[in-house]
Design a protein around this motif. Structure first.
Motif, PDB file in Angstrom:
ATOM      1  N   PRO A  38       0.804  -1.226   0.000  1.00 29.42           N
ATOM      2  CA  PRO A  38       0.000   0.000   0.000  1.00 29.42           C
ATOM      3  C   PRO A  38       0.834   1.272   0.000  1.00 29.42           C
ATOM      4  N   ASN A  41      -3.169   3.648   2.555  1.00 30.85           N
ATOM      5  CA  ASN A  41      -4.185   2.843   3.228  1.00 30.85           C
ATOM      6  C   ASN A  41      -3.732   1.383   3.291  1.00 30.85           C
ATOM      7  N   LYS A  43      -5.193  -1.232   3.924  1.00 30.13           N
ATOM      8  CA  LYS A  43      -6.138  -2.227   3.412  1.00 30.13           C
ATOM      9  C   LYS A  43      -5.974  -2.465   1.909  1.00 30.13           C
ATOM     10  N   ASP A  44      -5.135  -1.685   1.258  1.00 31.18           N
ATOM     11  CA  ASP A  44      -4.973  -1.814  -0.191  1.00 31.18           C
ATOM     12  C   ASP A  44      -4.022  -2.937  -0.606  1.00 31.18           C
ATOM     13  N   THR A  46      -3.056  -6.800  -1.521  1.00 36.20           N
ATOM     14  CA  THR A  46      -3.841  -7.872  -2.130  1.00 36.20           C
ATOM     15  C   THR A  46      -3.734  -9.163  -1.315  1.00 36.20           C
ATOM     16  N   PRO A 140      -0.733  -1.613  -5.614  1.00 35.40           N
ATOM     17  CA  PRO A 140      -0.719  -0.149  -5.539  1.00 35.40           C
ATOM     18  C   PRO A 140       0.493   0.487  -6.212  1.00 35.40           C
ATOM     19  N   THR A 216      -4.536   7.987  -1.154  1.00 34.76           N
ATOM     20  CA  THR A 216      -5.181   6.883  -0.414  1.00 34.76           C
ATOM     21  C   THR A 216      -5.208   7.104   1.093  1.00 34.76           C
TER      22      THR A 216
END
Length: 305
Positions: A38, A41, A43-44, A46, A140, A216
């Motif tokens: 990321p 963020n 949470k980005d 995979t 990302p 992000t």
């Protein structure tokens, strides 16, 4: 390359698949794995990246403190080792040997896709020269996120990374990019942002542009306008906080190319207010004409004075 086999692959090989990625908890095939992380963020990341980082024998990173924060957030604790521009030449042969010994090595950057503005490509080349497997796990990318949010043409683009810190060198670098027929993407520091935008306006022409900040993250921001407008705004406000990317529109080519007389007129005006080199850079950026042609005509006009 070995000849195709008609036998069915073993179960473990089927699980790993073409990219060497096994099912959860399975051992990774030996090789180098380029893992995008990321840019803000957390949470980005995979699912495939998480599985790979969990199963890797070694994770190379720019800064172990930065990477440890990301890994802890996802409950991971792989073996970490720094790999950056200051130690890469010394560490690279050791990494190659580890892969030869059967280890799976993942390479990550502090944020985003590895090999973009970092020394990772030399490790990839070294692996390829030794015919060792290299697998890329996409994810990302600050440059692509900036392009998406800029609102500028995205069919063709050129990533130029960081420009030189000093104005003269920066203008030289920009003049080399003036005729690129696509959106230009740069990274820039907070303190140099206003000056860089002003140099872009002077060298590339007053094109449409966007300044993308804190992509992000909680305070993500996109400011759009002409380069001169953005330069004036940041000069007045002072340096902004956070990581910054700049996207600049391609040269304007919708209008017809200027006639010879119009080109001469524009060149004379430009030569009257600046050096020959600056005049050529400016007209090339404004018209999209080949710099070589404009330079030759500018020399002729100078001789006529």
């Amino acid at each position: 390359m070995s000849s195709p086999s008609t036998s069915k692959p073993a179960a473990a090989d089927r699980d790993r698949g073409r990219g060497g990625q096994g099912s959860e908890g399975a051992k990774l095939a030996p090789g180098l794995y380029l893992v995008a992380t990321p840019i803000g963020n957390l949470k980005d990341i995979t699912l495939r990246a998480l599985e790979t980082l969990a199963a890797a024998d070694l994770v190379l990173c720019e800064d172990t403190r930065v990477s440890a924060k990301l890994l802890r957030a996802h409950g991971l604790s792989p073996r970490l080792r720094p790999y950056h521009e200051h130690n890469a030449a010394r560490i690279r042969p050791q990494v190659i040997q580890s892969i030869k010994n059967g280890e799976a090595v993942a390479l990550i950057s502090d944020a985003g896709t590895p090999l973009v503005s970092d020394p990772g490509y030399k490790l990839v080349r070294a692996c390829q020269e030794e015919e060792l497997p290299v697998t890329a796990l996409p994810g990302p990318s600050a440059a692509l996120a900036a392009l998406l949010l800029s609102g500028l043409p995205s069919d063709r683009f050129f990533f130029a990374g960081f420009l030189p810190a000093k104005s003269a060198a920066r203008k030289t670098a920009l003049s080399e990019l003036a005729a690129v027929p696509g959106t230009l993407i740069f990274f820039e520091s907070q303190n140099r942002l206003a000056a860089a935008l002003a140099d872009m306006a002077e060298t590339l022409g007053d094109r449409e542009a966007a300044v993308l900040r804190e992509l992000t993250k909680l305070f993500e921001e996109a400011r759009r306008g002409r380069l001169s407008e953005l330069a004036a705004r940041y000069a007045a406000e002072g340096p902004p906080k956070g990581e910054i990317a700049i996207a600049v529109a391609p040269p304007e080519t919708d209008s017809a190319a200027p006639s010879e007389s119009e080109l001469d007129s524009r060149l004379r005006d430009a030569l009257a207010s600046g050096s020959l080199r600056d005049a050529v850079d400016r007209i090339a950026a404004e018209t999209g004409l080949p710099r070589k042609r404009i330079y030759a005509r500018a020399l002729e006009l100078e001789k006529e004075k």
